[in-house]
Write an enzyme that holds these catalytic residues in place. Structure first.
Site, mmCIF file in Angstrom:
data_model
loop_
_atom_site.group_PDB
_atom_site.id
_atom_site.type_symbol
_atom_site.label_atom_id
_atom_site.label_comp_id
_atom_site.label_asym_id
_atom_site.label_seq_id
_atom_site.Cartn_x
_atom_site.Cartn_y
_atom_site.Cartn_z
ATOM 1 N N ARG A 161 25.099 -2.588 15.676
ATOM 2 C CA ARG A 161 24.401 -1.150 15.132
ATOM 3 C C ARG A 161 22.870 -1.319 15.731
ATOM 4 N NH1 ARG A 161 25.840 2.058 10.837
ATOM 5 N NH2 ARG A 161 26.911 0.273 9.717
ATOM 6 N N GLU B 25 21.423 -3.142 17.951
ATOM 7 C CA GLU B 25 20.976 -3.038 19.249
ATOM 8 C C GLU B 25 21.532 -1.679 19.917
ATOM 9 O OE1 GLU B 25 22.464 -7.766 19.989
ATOM 10 O OE2 GLU B 25 24.020 -6.141 20.170
ATOM 11 N N ASP C 162 30.338 -12.593 18.796
ATOM 12 C CA ASP C 162 31.144 -13.388 20.021
ATOM 13 C C ASP C 162 32.691 -13.544 19.718
ATOM 14 O OD1 ASP C 162 28.593 -14.157 20.961
ATOM 15 O OD2 ASP C 162 28.397 -15.952 19.840
#
Length: 310
Positions: free
Chosen positions: A182, A184, A251
């Site tokens: 969010r 970023e 990740d």
């Protein structure tokens, strides 16, 4: 990137300065940054070839050693004598982080090094099922190199899936998936607040128009994720009932989505599975990985719960 952890205890202040004296009890090294994506992919059963830049130093040798032990091809890794391998050293006292020391170099590759790297990457991309870019804004994935990788991948009809960084998403144009979180997304769309679904849609539209990317997946921590693309917007609520640590969950999502897209699943189905994978790792402390068997058990448990409710 190497993550270096120093664990100890502190029972007194230093006579030299008002800081605790840490009595070191243990230390260990692990892959950080994109290395965590690699380890998630390996844990799922993927065959991985990795690329990046390391320095001609001890930490660089550690990166190669850990990857080789994981069975990962390191042919695409460039050793740059003018570079320092990124090392993040965390000092923890009784489980609490006291300080972090970063050693890194963030300059872009010179054109000669980039050209040499692209020769190797072209061969790796041609033989890959998907191309995954985990951008940590450390200089390696410059705008030029990123564009060249995407162009080569498109020429071989390979999907490119990206975990982005920074405020210039145009370098990711024409990728298959961009997966910001969010905050970023807010930075890239130049919006201050995207807390609501409506604001998320506005931000997503800005990036979709700017990059012409096929799919935008926005991870929302304990709220799950949103998928934006030609199919419209799809919300996937978080699967976890307990959240201990979201470290590395992004990740895990990137790796899981990439793995199942490589197997031929559509984006929504791949994200559904990734949501279950994230639920597993956020119940653990620190960066964690999961396996196909664990994901299957997670899905079966949820199905049993839904059946019990109905």
């Amino acid at each position: 990137m190497i993550d270096h952890y120093l664990h100890g205890k502190a029972n007194r202040l230093s006579p030299e300065a008002p800081v605790p004296v840490v009595n070191l009890k243990s230390e260990y090294f692990t892959l950080g940054g994109a290395g965590n994506v690699v380890q998630n992919l390996v844990s799922l059963g993927a065959v991985v070839a990795v690329s990046g830049a390391i320095g001609d130093d001890i930490a660089g040798a550690q990166v190669i050693s850990i990857l080789n032990n994981e069975g990962v091809s390191t042919d695409g890794i460039l050793t740059d004598k003018d570079r320092t391998t990124t090392v993040k050293t965390r000092i923890l006292v009784d489980g609490h982080q006291l300080a972090r020391l970063d050693k890194e170099c963030t300059h872009n590759l010179d054109i000669v090094a980039e050209n040499n790297l692209m020769e190797q990457l072209s061969r790796l991309i041609e033989s890959a099922d998907v191309v995954v870019l985990s951008d940590y804004n450390k200089g390696f994935l410059s705008s030029t190199l990123t564009r060249r990788i995407i162009t080569v991948a498109k020429s071989f009809d390979k999907k490119v899936i990206i975990d982005p960084k920074g405020n210039n998403y145009t370098k990711y144009s024409n990728a298959f998936i961009i997966k910001p979180n969010r905050s970023e997304l807010a930075v890239a769309a130049k919006l201050e607040n995207i807390e609501t679904t409506e604001a998320l849609q506005v931000a997503a539209n800005i990036i979709l128009e700017q990059t012409e990317v096929e799919n935008l997946i926005v991870t929302l921590s304990e709220e799950g994720m949103m998928i934006f693309g030609k199919q419209g917007a799809t919300a996937l609520p978080v699967k976890a009932t307990e959240v201990y640590d979201v470290t590395g969950a992004g990740d895990t999502v990137l790796a899981t989505v990439s793995y199942f897209v490589a197997l031929g699943l559509n984006v929504v189905d791949a994200c559904e599975i990734a949501n279950h994978a994230a639920a597993i790792v956020i119940r653990q402390i620190g960066s964690a990985t999961t396996t196909i068997d664990e994901i299957i058990i997670e899905i079966e448990n949820e199905m049993h719960k839904l059946q019990a409710v109905n």
